[in-house]
Scaffold this motif. Sequence first.
Motif, PDB file in Angstrom:
ATOM      1  N   ILE A 180       0.844  -1.203   0.000  1.00  0.00           N
ATOM      2  CA  ILE A 180       0.000   0.000   0.000  1.00  0.00           C
ATOM      3  C   ILE A 180       0.874   1.246   0.000  1.00  0.00           C
ATOM      4  O   ILE A 180       0.640   2.199  -0.753  1.00  0.00           O
ATOM      5  N   ALA A 181       1.902   1.255   0.859  1.00  0.00           N
ATOM      6  CA  ALA A 181       2.805   2.410   0.939  1.00  0.00           C
ATOM      7  C   ALA A 181       3.548   2.613  -0.377  1.00  0.00           C
ATOM      8  O   ALA A 181       3.671   3.746  -0.870  1.00  0.00           O
ATOM      9  N   ARG A 182       4.048   1.532  -0.966  1.00  0.00           N
ATOM     10  CA  ARG A 182       4.801   1.653  -2.222  1.00  0.00           C
ATOM     11  C   ARG A 182       3.915   2.200  -3.351  1.00  0.00           C
ATOM     12  O   ARG A 182       4.332   3.076  -4.115  1.00  0.00           O
ATOM     13  N   ARG A 183       2.707   1.656  -3.459  1.00  0.00           N
ATOM     14  CA  ARG A 183       1.824   2.101  -4.543  1.00  0.00           C
ATOM     15  C   ARG A 183       1.402   3.547  -4.341  1.00  0.00           C
ATOM     16  O   ARG A 183       1.296   4.309  -5.305  1.00  0.00           O
ATOM     17  N   ALA A 184       1.151   3.930  -3.099  1.00  0.00           N
ATOM     18  CA  ALA A 184       0.791   5.325  -2.825  1.00  0.00           C
ATOM     19  C   ALA A 184       1.937   6.251  -3.219  1.00  0.00           C
ATOM     20  O   ALA A 184       1.717   7.326  -3.788  1.00  0.00           O
ATOM     21  N   ALA A 185       3.183   5.828  -2.937  1.00  0.00           N
ATOM     22  CA  ALA A 185       4.343   6.639  -3.298  1.00  0.00           C
ATOM     23  C   ALA A 185       4.501   6.724  -4.813  1.00  0.00           C
ATOM     24  O   ALA A 185       4.753   7.809  -5.375  1.00  0.00           O
ATOM     25  N   ASP A 186       4.317   5.609  -5.510  1.00  0.00           N
ATOM     26  CA  ASP A 186       4.441   5.596  -6.970  1.00  0.00           C
ATOM     27  C   ASP A 186       3.408   6.512  -7.617  1.00  0.00           C
ATOM     28  O   ASP A 186       3.714   7.260  -8.557  1.00  0.00           O
ATOM     29  N   GLN A 187       2.177   6.460  -7.116  1.00  0.00           N
ATOM     30  CA  GLN A 187       1.110   7.285  -7.689  1.00  0.00           C
ATOM     31  C   GLN A 187       1.385   8.772  -7.503  1.00  0.00           C
ATOM     32  O   GLN A 187       0.956   9.590  -8.321  1.00  0.00           O
ATOM     33  N   ARG A 188       2.107   9.109  -6.444  1.00  0.00           N
ATOM     34  CA  ARG A 188       2.342  10.521  -6.123  1.00  0.00           C
ATOM     35  C   ARG A 188       3.745  10.981  -6.500  1.00  0.00           C
ATOM     36  O   ARG A 188       4.126  12.126  -6.223  1.00  0.00           O
ATOM     37  N   LEU A 211      -1.834   4.983   6.200  1.00  0.00           N
ATOM     38  CA  LEU A 211      -0.578   4.671   5.520  1.00  0.00           C
ATOM     39  C   LEU A 211      -0.328   5.647   4.371  1.00  0.00           C
ATOM     40  O   LEU A 211       0.802   6.101   4.157  1.00  0.00           O
ATOM     41  N   VAL A 212      -1.378   5.968   3.627  1.00  0.00           N
ATOM     42  CA  VAL A 212      -1.246   6.912   2.520  1.00  0.00           C
ATOM     43  C   VAL A 212      -0.852   8.293   3.039  1.00  0.00           C
ATOM     44  O   VAL A 212       0.007   8.974   2.469  1.00  0.00           O
ATOM     45  N   GLN A 213      -1.477   8.709   4.137  1.00  0.00           N
ATOM     46  CA  GLN A 213      -1.129  10.012   4.721  1.00  0.00           C
ATOM     47  C   GLN A 213       0.332  10.039   5.176  1.00  0.00           C
ATOM     48  O   GLN A 213       1.017  11.059   5.047  1.00  0.00           O
ATOM     49  N   ALA A 214       0.811   8.906   5.703  1.00  0.00           N
ATOM     50  CA  ALA A 214       2.214   8.828   6.113  1.00  0.00           C
ATOM     51  C   ALA A 214       3.127   9.014   4.911  1.00  0.00           C
ATOM     52  O   ALA A 214       4.141   9.724   4.983  1.00  0.00           O
ATOM     53  N   VAL A 215       2.787   8.394   3.800  1.00  0.00           N
ATOM     54  CA  VAL A 215       3.581   8.559   2.576  1.00  0.00           C
ATOM     55  C   VAL A 215       3.572  10.015   2.123  1.00  0.00           C
ATOM     56  O   VAL A 215       4.606  10.564   1.723  1.00  0.00           O
ATOM     57  N   THR A 228      15.946  12.918  -0.089  1.00  0.00           N
ATOM     58  CA  THR A 228      15.168  11.832   0.491  1.00  0.00           C
ATOM     59  C   THR A 228      15.441  11.673   1.978  1.00  0.00           C
ATOM     60  O   THR A 228      16.520  12.040   2.479  1.00  0.00           O
ATOM     61  N   LEU A 229      14.441  11.104   2.684  1.00  0.00           N
ATOM     62  CA  LEU A 229      14.586  10.794   4.100  1.00  0.00           C
ATOM     63  C   LEU A 229      15.076   9.362   4.259  1.00  0.00           C
ATOM     64  O   LEU A 229      14.752   8.483   3.446  1.00  0.00           O
ATOM     65  N   THR A 230      15.849   9.127   5.303  1.00  0.00           N
ATOM     66  CA  THR A 230      16.248   7.758   5.607  1.00  0.00           C
ATOM     67  C   THR A 230      15.057   7.000   6.185  1.00  0.00           C
ATOM     68  O   THR A 230      14.058   7.613   6.599  1.00  0.00           O
ATOM     69  N   ALA A 231      15.177   5.678   6.246  1.00  0.00           N
ATOM     70  CA  ALA A 231      14.106   4.870   6.804  1.00  0.00           C
ATOM     71  C   ALA A 231      13.837   5.260   8.248  1.00  0.00           C
ATOM     72  O   ALA A 231      12.683   5.322   8.691  1.00  0.00           O
ATOM     73  N   HIS A 232      14.898   5.545   9.016  1.00  0.00           N
ATOM     74  CA  HIS A 232      14.729   5.946  10.417  1.00  0.00           C
ATOM     75  C   HIS A 232      13.990   7.277  10.512  1.00  0.00           C
ATOM     76  O   HIS A 232      13.118   7.457  11.365  1.00  0.00           O
ATOM     77  N   GLU A 233      14.330   8.215   9.625  1.00  0.00           N
ATOM     78  CA  GLU A 233      13.657   9.524   9.637  1.00  0.00           C
ATOM     79  C   GLU A 233      12.184   9.388   9.239  1.00  0.00           C
ATOM     80  O   GLU A 233      11.320  10.094   9.772  1.00  0.00           O
ATOM     81  N   VAL A 234      11.907   8.465   8.325  1.00  0.00           N
ATOM     82  CA  VAL A 234      10.513   8.224   7.932  1.00  0.00           C
ATOM     83  C   VAL A 234       9.703   7.744   9.129  1.00  0.00           C
ATOM     84  O   VAL A 234       8.592   8.204   9.374  1.00  0.00           O
ATOM     85  N   ALA A 235      10.273   6.825   9.898  1.00  0.00           N
ATOM     86  CA  ALA A 235       9.576   6.306  11.077  1.00  0.00           C
ATOM     87  C   ALA A 235       9.356   7.403  12.108  1.00  0.00           C
ATOM     88  O   ALA A 235       8.274   7.525  12.693  1.00  0.00           O
ATOM     89  N   ALA A 236      10.375   8.209  12.345  1.00  0.00           N
ATOM     90  CA  ALA A 236      10.273   9.280  13.345  1.00  0.00           C
ATOM     91  C   ALA A 236       9.258  10.338  12.922  1.00  0.00           C
ATOM     92  O   ALA A 236       8.511  10.872  13.743  1.00  0.00           O
ATOM     93  N   LEU A 237       9.214  10.622  11.617  1.00  0.00           N
ATOM     94  CA  LEU A 237       8.310  11.661  11.116  1.00  0.00           C
ATOM     95  C   LEU A 237       6.850  11.287  11.324  1.00  0.00           C
ATOM     96  O   LEU A 237       6.003  12.145  11.560  1.00  0.00           O
ATOM     97  N   ASN A 238       6.554  10.001  11.277  1.00  0.00           N
ATOM     98  CA  ASN A 238       5.163   9.549  11.299  1.00  0.00           C
ATOM     99  C   ASN A 238       4.702   8.961  12.624  1.00  0.00           C
ATOM    100  O   ASN A 238       3.678   8.288  12.662  1.00  0.00           O
ATOM    101  N   GLN A 239       5.450   9.174  13.671  1.00  0.00           N
ATOM    102  CA  GLN A 239       4.996   8.672  14.967  1.00  0.00           C
ATOM    103  C   GLN A 239       3.726   9.402  15.375  1.00  0.00           C
ATOM    104  O   GLN A 239       3.657  10.632  15.296  1.00  0.00           O
ATOM    105  N   PRO A 240       2.688   8.676  15.798  1.00  0.00           N
ATOM    106  CA  PRO A 240       1.435   9.341  16.213  1.00  0.00           C
ATOM    107  C   PRO A 240       1.645  10.190  17.453  1.00  0.00           C
ATOM    108  O   PRO A 240       2.492   9.890  18.295  1.00  0.00           O
ATOM    109  N   GLU A 241       0.862  11.267  17.544  1.00  0.00           N
ATOM    110  CA  GLU A 241       0.949  12.146  18.709  1.00  0.00           C
ATOM    111  C   GLU A 241       0.364  11.451  19.925  1.00  0.00           C
ATOM    112  O   GLU A 241      -0.575  10.661  19.814  1.00  0.00           O
ATOM    113  N   PRO A 242       0.916  11.742  21.136  1.00  0.00           N
ATOM    114  CA  PRO A 242       0.368  11.136  22.351  1.00  0.00           C
ATOM    115  C   PRO A 242      -1.049  11.624  22.614  1.00  0.00           C
ATOM    116  O   PRO A 242      -1.455  12.676  22.136  1.00  0.00           O
TER     117      PRO A 242
END
Length: 397
Positions: A180-188, A211-215, A228-242
């Motif tokens: 889902i994430a890959r296809r959303a990225a390809d489309q955009r 997942l699409v919003q995260a992409v 581009t962001l690293t995989a670690h930065e991608v994870a940190a960017l999309n952490q949900p708010e408390p």
Amino acid sequence: MIFQQDPRFTFETFVVGPGNRMAAAAARRVAEAPRAAYNPLFIHGARGSGKTHLLQAMGALALAVRPDVRILYLTADTLVDRVSAAVGSGSMDALRDELLEAELVLLDEVQALAGKARTQQELLALWDELEWTAQIVLAGESTAAELPGIEPELRARFVRGLAVDLPAATDEGDQSRQEIARRAADQRGITLVDGAAAEIARLPFADAAGLVQAVERVGAAQTERGGTLTAHEVAALNQPEPAAHTPDEFSAFLSDITATVEEIVETAPWRKRLAEAILRWEGEGIRTRRLEAALDADTAPDMDAILDAFTADVDKLRAIRGELETMRSDSASSPLLADPDRVGEAEALVVSARAAAARKAEEAIKAQPQVDRWYFNPEKAAWDWLAIEDRLIEELA
């Protein structure tokens, strides 16, 4: 209300996993051959599970198969607004005509019909005719039996065909979420580095929309950075708010008590048994008004008697349908044969069909060419032979 194709939502961009495979297959079959398989098709699933994507994909495929097909796509909210406006302007007939002219009706977010009595009334009045002329596809956030504020007769019609579940993205497994994430990225046009899709798939989002919003957040961040962001930065960017606050102890106590009481009430054995019977029969296209009325009782009714009588009436209807089909009667497709509360009317259909068959047989006999019975008259045959003998004697004399 006329279908406007969204190029992002096609069957090619819909990620098929173990949980949604049946829904995707049913949707594709209906789009390729409307009214030939399941009518109506009811798709239910939580918000973000892909219901709108499938409806849009069905419209796109139906147009590809037959470019002149008349498709009507609308949400329940839009339908409610249109009915209200038509009632106010006295143009309800025009709205009915517009609905009945469609060959494929895609109705999204049907849960929004809850409590909208006038819209439900108009839809119910049109339903049987619409079902004959168009393929109907419905999408909602819960099963038909769980839709609140919907008239039982309308809910029963929702599941005359096939009801399929769309599980949330969390139920689809890590590989499907990554896809889902890959296809959303390809489309955009968003670049994801190795491991970024896996990080997004592990994020605690309940549905594909998350997942699409995260992409999309990754795309915005990369545009701002210019790289581009690293995989670690991608994870940190999309952490949900408390969570904004934690409920106090007394509120939590009240919530637990309320939930427990509701659970006890809803899972009373006889209610559960009735609910299961309703779901079963609705799944087979049988109307369940009688069982739903019993479900509203304050005390437990005689469950065996109710269910046995209901089953006996369903069996009668099926026997009637079988006889009508044997006689090749058009009445074999009558909606009466799905309503156990109308067995008497269904039996009248059989009587009428038998009479029609008898008349047809009698007319066929009358239409046969009449044979001259003189040729089978023994007396005439005897005189014929005597006449031949007399001629022979005369010739020999």
